[in-house]
Design a protein around this motif. Structure first.
Motif, PDB file in Angstrom:
ATOM      1  N   ALA A  24      -1.317   3.758   0.174  1.00  0.00           N
ATOM      2  CA  ALA A  24      -2.884   4.016  -0.039  1.00  0.00           C
ATOM      3  C   ALA A  24      -3.799   3.532   1.142  1.00  0.00           C
ATOM      4  CB  ALA A  24      -3.266   3.867  -1.230  1.00  0.00           C
ATOM      5  N   ARG A  25      -3.631   2.321   1.510  1.00  0.00           N
ATOM      6  CA  ARG A  25      -4.438   1.987   2.696  1.00  0.00           C
ATOM      7  C   ARG A  25      -4.108   2.597   4.014  1.00  0.00           C
ATOM      8  NH1 ARG A  25      -9.335   0.433   3.995  1.00  0.00           N
ATOM      9  NH2 ARG A  25      -9.535  -0.923   5.425  1.00  0.00           N
ATOM     10  N   GLU A  28      -5.969   5.850   4.062  1.00  0.00           N
ATOM     11  CA  GLU A  28      -7.133   5.630   3.955  1.00  0.00           C
ATOM     12  C   GLU A  28      -7.433   5.493   5.623  1.00  0.00           C
ATOM     13  OE1 GLU A  28     -10.754   3.156   2.355  1.00  0.00           O
ATOM     14  OE2 GLU A  28      -8.723   2.725   1.581  1.00  0.00           O
ATOM     15  N   THR A  72      -7.459  -5.581   5.860  1.00  0.00           N
ATOM     16  CA  THR A  72      -7.800  -5.678   4.337  1.00  0.00           C
ATOM     17  C   THR A  72      -7.263  -7.154   4.097  1.00  0.00           C
ATOM     18  OG1 THR A  72      -7.344  -5.184   2.289  1.00  0.00           O
ATOM     19  CG2 THR A  72      -5.618  -4.834   3.647  1.00  0.00           C
ATOM     20  N   ASP A 111     -14.244  14.582  -3.451  1.00  0.00           N
ATOM     21  CA  ASP A 111     -12.835  13.979  -3.867  1.00  0.00           C
ATOM     22  C   ASP A 111     -12.802  13.307  -5.266  1.00  0.00           C
ATOM     23  OD1 ASP A 111     -10.215  12.929  -3.684  1.00  0.00           O
ATOM     24  OD2 ASP A 111     -10.977  11.375  -2.125  1.00  0.00           O
ATOM     25  N   ARG A 163     -17.691   3.874  -3.871  1.00  0.00           N
ATOM     26  CA  ARG A 163     -16.224   3.171  -3.439  1.00  0.00           C
ATOM     27  C   ARG A 163     -16.751   1.954  -2.921  1.00  0.00           C
ATOM     28  NH1 ARG A 163     -14.737   6.803  -6.076  1.00  0.00           N
ATOM     29  NH2 ARG A 163     -13.183   8.275  -5.983  1.00  0.00           N
ATOM     30  N   ASP A 165     -15.367  -1.555  -0.765  1.00  0.00           N
ATOM     31  CA  ASP A 165     -14.209  -2.127   0.063  1.00  0.00           C
ATOM     32  C   ASP A 165     -14.644  -3.804   0.264  1.00  0.00           C
ATOM     33  OD1 ASP A 165     -12.464  -3.041   1.740  1.00  0.00           O
ATOM     34  OD2 ASP A 165     -12.317  -1.173   2.976  1.00  0.00           O
TER      35      ASP A 165
END
Length: 224
Positions: A24-25, A28, A72, A111, A163, A165
Motif C-alpha cells: 500500500a505504501r 501511495e 515511513t 477516493d 488522511r 501520515d
C-alpha cells in the motif's frame, strides 16, 4: 536520531499485515516493486515474498531499509500504531496549513473510504464513522434502519474525511455540510448499489441508503 528497530518479539506480534502495508505504501508513493527493491538493496523476488507471504518475518535491518525507502517508520510498516489514534507524531519543521479549493476537496473525497458524520440526536450531537462513496457529487453510505447514522435523515449534518501520515507529519481534512435524506426510490437504490464502491466494514444487513447533498465543502492540508 536513528529509529530503533523493534525486537523480534515485537515484530512477531505486529507483522500479520506487513506485506499489505508495504504494498500500500509503495502504491501511495508510485514505486514499482523492482524500484523499491533496488532502493532497499534487496532482490525483487524477496520483496515479492514479503508482500505475499503472511508469515514472513524479516530482520530488523530489512525493515529499517524498507522504512527509509518508503519514507515511513518501522512501527508504521509493522502496524505498531494500528490501535492508536493518528497524530502522535511530532510536527514537521516548517509545516504550513493550506486552505483547499472546492475542486481539491472533491478530488480528495472522491477516493472512497471511511468518514465521520455528525448526527443530531435527542441527547445531543453524536459523531460516528461510516464507509462512504461519492456518487454524482453526493456523499452516500449504507446503514441499518434505526441506527445512529440513519438518524441523520431529514437533518442538516456535517461529514468529515481525512488522511493523516504520522510518519511525515502531514495530512488533510475535508468538511462537508449538507442535507441528509434516506433514499427510498427503488431505481435510485439500485443505481447506488451499482455505483458505490466498497461495503460497510461492520457487516450485517445494512440496506438503508443515506445521501448527503453538499451545501458547502471546505478543506485544509498540512504540508511539510
Amino acid at each position: 536520531m536513528a529509529e530503533q528497530a523493534p525486537s523480534r518479539e515485537t515484530q512477531g506480534q505486529a507483522l500479520g499485515d506487513l506485506g499489505r502495508r508495504i504494498a500500500a505504501r509503495r502504491a501511495e508513493l508510485g514505486f514499482s516493486r523492482r524500484e523499491t527493491a533496488d532502493r532497499a538493496g534487496m532482490a525483487p523476488g524477496y520483496l515479492k515474498y514479503l508482500e505475499e507471504r503472511p508469515g514472513a518475518v524479516p530482520g530488523s535491518g530489512v525493515l529499517l531499509r524498507l522504512a527509509e525507502v518508503l519514507e515511513t517508520t518501522v512501527r508504521d510498516l509493522t502496524g505498531g500504531d494500528a490501535g492508536l489514534p493518528p497524530g502522535r507524531g511530532r510536527p514537521a519543521p516548517g509545516a504550513r496549513l493550506v486552505e483547499l479549493s472546492v475542486p481539491e476537496c472533491r478530488a480528495l473525497l472522491a477516493d472512497h473510504g471511511v468518514g465521520r458524520i455528525a448526527v443530531p440526536t435527542a441527547s445531543g450531537p453524536v459523531v460516528v464513522p461510516v464507509n462512504y462513496s461519492v456518487v454524482d457529487g453526493a456523499i452516500v453510505f449504507r446503514t441499518e434502519p434505526g441506527s445512529t447514522p440513519a438518524q441523520a435523515s431529514g437533518c442538516q449534518v456535517a461529514f468529515e474525511a481525512d488522511r493523516i501520515d504520522d510518519a511525515l507529519s502531514t495530512g488533510w481534512s475535508v468538511l462537508v455540510r449538507g442535507h441528509a435524506r434516506t433514499v427510498t426510490d427503488p431505481g435510485e437504490i439500485a443505481r447506488l448499489a451499482g455505483l458505490a464502491r466498497g461495503a460497510p466494514w461492520a457487516g450485517g444487513n445494512r440496506e438503508e441508503w443515506v445521501r448527503i447533498d453538499p451545501v458547502s465543502i471546505t478543506g485544509r492540508r498540512i504540508t511539510a
